[in-house]
Design a protein around this motif. Structure first.
Motif, PDB file in Angstrom:
ATOM      1  N   GLU A  87       0.828  -1.198   0.000  1.00  0.00           N
ATOM      2  CA  GLU A  87       0.000   0.000   0.000  1.00  0.00           C
ATOM      3  C   GLU A  87       0.869   1.258   0.000  1.00  0.00           C
ATOM      4  O   GLU A  87       1.864   1.346   0.720  1.00  0.00           O
ATOM      5  N   ARG A  89       1.866   4.811   0.997  1.00  0.00           N
ATOM      6  CA  ARG A  89       1.675   5.714   2.125  1.00  0.00           C
ATOM      7  C   ARG A  89       2.750   6.777   2.028  1.00  0.00           C
ATOM      8  O   ARG A  89       3.893   6.569   2.430  1.00  0.00           O
ATOM      9  N   ARG A 121      -0.437  10.836   6.227  1.00  0.00           N
ATOM     10  CA  ARG A 121       0.056  10.065   5.081  1.00  0.00           C
ATOM     11  C   ARG A 121      -0.982  10.100   3.973  1.00  0.00           C
ATOM     12  O   ARG A 121      -2.184  10.217   4.222  1.00  0.00           O
ATOM     13  N   TYR A 122      -0.514   9.991   2.718  1.00  0.00           N
ATOM     14  CA  TYR A 122      -1.382  10.067   1.557  1.00  0.00           C
ATOM     15  C   TYR A 122      -1.350   8.740   0.806  1.00  0.00           C
ATOM     16  O   TYR A 122      -0.276   8.172   0.577  1.00  0.00           O
ATOM     17  N   ASP A 123      -2.542   8.251   0.412  1.00  0.00           N
ATOM     18  CA  ASP A 123      -2.618   6.958  -0.255  1.00  0.00           C
ATOM     19  C   ASP A 123      -2.579   7.105  -1.778  1.00  0.00           C
ATOM     20  O   ASP A 123      -2.368   8.203  -2.310  1.00  0.00           O
ATOM     21  N   GLU A 124      -2.801   5.988  -2.466  1.00  0.00           N
ATOM     22  CA  GLU A 124      -2.706   5.961  -3.925  1.00  0.00           C
ATOM     23  C   GLU A 124      -3.747   6.869  -4.579  1.00  0.00           C
ATOM     24  O   GLU A 124      -3.470   7.526  -5.581  1.00  0.00           O
TER      25      GLU A 124
END
Length: 208
Positions: A87, A89, A121-124
């Motif tokens: 994933e 992050r 945090r930033y995801d996809e």
């Protein structure tokens, strides 16, 4: 066989199956029809049996697709699905670099509710949004111009929520998995519709 011929073979046993459902299962990697040079799907009797297997497992056992994939590997000798990639992050600095946008743009994205972090945090999906906004900036479109896009997405999300709510209320075995699959299929259909409507509108603007 064509996708229409496959549908005709399955509808007697599975009245609810549609062409969109077959395409959705293909998109999820459960079946892999070949393509003709002109791009049309070419199905075999093996694909029909795979679809029959999938639809039976969903109808009779309420199994989610990820479980059905593993069962298919045992029944049809196909390799198990590859594990999902790790994933994404990203920190704020990593997102800025990966998306190629400025700090000011990211702040504006957050101010207008187009993007948010999770535990800093930033995801996809956040990365996709940031990259898309960065590309749109080259055409003079900035986050403040995209509130209508966000509003449309929220309305479409509301349609998905309205559709899956009765499934979740049943509290039956596999209800969450069924709701997840319905939500993803419906999302895909809404995206197709949205894109077609935008293309139609653009043709109208251009006088075509």
């Amino acid at each position: 066989m064509s996708i229409g011929e496959v549908l005709a073979l399955l509808q007697g046993e599975f009245p609810d199956v549609t062409i969109s459902k077959i395409r959705f299962l293909e998109g999820e990697g459960l079946i892999e029809p070949e393509r003709s040079p002109s791009g049309y799907r070419k199905f075999t009797h093996l694909h029909v049996e795979q679809l029959r297997f999938i639809l039976t497992e969903q109808r009779d056992h309420y199994l989610p697709l990820r479980v059905i994939k593993d069962k298919m590997a045992e029944s049809f000798g196909r390799p198990h699905a590859v594990q999902q990639a790790k994933e994404i992050r990203l920190s704020r600095e990593e997102l800025l670099e990966a998306a190629g946008i400025e700090e000011e743009t990211l702040t504006e994205l957050e101010d207008y509710g187009l993007l948010s972090d999770r535990a800093r945090r930033y995801d996809e999906e956040a990365l996709k949004i940031a990259r898309s906004v960065g590309a749109l900036a080259h055409f003079g479109l900035h986050p403040r111009h995209l509130r209508a896009v966000k509003a449309a997405a929220e309305r479409e999300t509301g349609l998905v929520e309205q559709t899956v709510a009765p499934i979740l209320k049943r509290r039956a075995p596999g209800a969450i998995g069924e709701a997840d699959e319905v939500a993803r299929e419906l999302s895909s259909l809404l995206l197709d519709l949205h894109a077609a409507l935008v293309r139609t509108g653009v043709r109208s603007v251009l006088g075509r």
